[in-house]
Scaffold this motif. Sequence first.
Motif, PDB file in Angstrom:
ATOM      1  N   VAL A  93       0.827  -1.247   0.028  1.00 51.69           N
ATOM      2  CA  VAL A  93      -0.203   0.012  -0.059  1.00 51.69           C
ATOM      3  C   VAL A  93       0.946   1.357   0.092  1.00 51.69           C
ATOM      4  CG1 VAL A  93      -1.994  -0.926   1.227  1.00 51.69           C
ATOM      5  CG2 VAL A  93      -0.174  -0.034   2.580  1.00 51.69           C
ATOM      6  N   VAL A  94       0.451   2.130  -0.708  1.00 47.02           N
ATOM      7  CA  VAL A  94       0.929   3.381  -0.537  1.00 47.02           C
ATOM      8  C   VAL A  94      -0.012   4.642  -0.581  1.00 47.02           C
ATOM      9  CG1 VAL A  94       1.166   3.649  -3.147  1.00 47.02           C
ATOM     10  CG2 VAL A  94       2.689   5.054  -2.035  1.00 47.02           C
ATOM     11  N   ALA A  95       0.546   5.748   0.147  1.00 47.45           N
ATOM     12  CA  ALA A  95      -0.444   6.796   0.578  1.00 47.45           C
ATOM     13  C   ALA A  95       0.138   7.990  -0.353  1.00 47.45           C
ATOM     14  CB  ALA A  95      -0.413   7.375   1.849  1.00 47.45           C
ATOM     15  N   LEU A  96      -0.622   8.598  -1.345  1.00 44.31           N
ATOM     16  CA  LEU A  96      -0.032   9.709  -2.176  1.00 44.31           C
ATOM     17  C   LEU A  96      -0.707  10.925  -1.507  1.00 44.31           C
ATOM     18  CD1 LEU A  96      -0.385   8.717  -5.930  1.00 44.31           C
ATOM     19  CD2 LEU A  96       1.530   8.353  -4.498  1.00 44.31           C
ATOM     20  N   THR A  97       0.111  11.937  -1.239  1.00 43.17           N
ATOM     21  CA  THR A  97      -0.560  13.120  -0.493  1.00 43.17           C
ATOM     22  C   THR A  97      -0.054  14.416  -1.519  1.00 43.17           C
ATOM     23  OG1 THR A  97       1.348  13.365   0.927  1.00 43.17           O
ATOM     24  CG2 THR A  97      -0.058  11.902   1.771  1.00 43.17           C
ATOM     25  N   PHE A  98      -0.966  15.250  -1.474  1.00 42.85           N
ATOM     26  CA  PHE A  98      -0.719  16.448  -2.142  1.00 42.85           C
ATOM     27  C   PHE A  98      -0.999  17.793  -1.368  1.00 42.85           C
ATOM     28  CE2 PHE A  98      -2.160  13.036  -4.774  1.00 42.85           C
ATOM     29  CZ  PHE A  98      -1.410  12.946  -5.919  1.00 42.85           C
ATOM     30  N   ASP A  99       0.117  18.563  -1.404  1.00 39.44           N
ATOM     31  CA  ASP A  99      -0.072  20.025  -0.535  1.00 39.44           C
ATOM     32  C   ASP A  99      -0.648  20.872  -1.669  1.00 39.44           C
ATOM     33  OD1 ASP A  99       1.354  18.285   1.447  1.00 39.44           O
ATOM     34  OD2 ASP A  99       3.094  19.803   1.184  1.00 39.44           O
TER      35      ASP A  99
END
Length: 300
Positions: A93-99
């Motif tokens: 699993v991987v979490a993509l986060t966007f600022d």
Amino acid sequence: MTTSARRLSTLALLGVVLVGCSGGTADTPAPAKPSAPAKPATPAGSAGSADPAAAPAPPARKAPVRKAPPTLAPAAGGLTAVYTHRAKSAEKVVALTFDADMTADQGPRAARGEHFDNPQLIATLRRLKVDATVFMTGRWAEEYPEQAKSIGNDARFEIANHSYSHYAFAEPCYGLPTVARPDMAADVQRAFDAFRDAGATNVVPYFRFPGGCYDDTARRALAPAGVTAIQWDVVSGDAFAKDADAVADQVLDGVKPGSLVVMHCTRSAAPVTEQAIRRIVPELRAKGYRFVKVSELMSR
């Protein structure tokens, strides 16, 4: 029973079914039936009861309970806990986060036409069915309230706090102005207020330090805000990048099971992020990865 009586009885029973389909309740009277030979009474609710109105009503459905997002307890000395990734994860699993960055003093630049939003990136994430966490500044939510509401009410996304002002919480920090220590918790709360005012509902108690800059003083000052600080273990390098493939390569090379990737949702400061995502997502999926929000990454 005569053939005519049987036909009338069948039509009457069909009438009961149609009343139920039209939204009637168990208390709705059934249409009157034609006379027929008397039958022994059947106790209400018994098996084989011929009267649907006599059957017990099904139990009421309970509204789904929305679980509170997981958080970390404060560290020793009352310091706000910091989370970077899921260590030793056996699951891909991987979490993509966007600022979604916009500093408090950039309103005039937005008025002149600079785009601090990136609706095409959000549309691509939706099209590719990617769950993600958007770390939003309060000033961004004020500038783009409809987008903040749309993101914050889409079950595929969650909004986390990136401060109101996008000023630094520790020095030096890439030339950003600095939030005074007594104002840090209030700055975070002001961002939460901006999300609420925009109408966003999928808001989680996570905070990302602007620029990723923090120290123990900042962590202690944020304790009253009750947030968990979220950093990352994979830097995408999309800020001010012009080569989408270089961004994609950096993410693909860095991701491991349980990784947390930092990217940006700002056209003017990260113009190739959407293009990079179009390559990152299918290639990670081909390797067996699943995309999750930070709240899910922390819950496993």
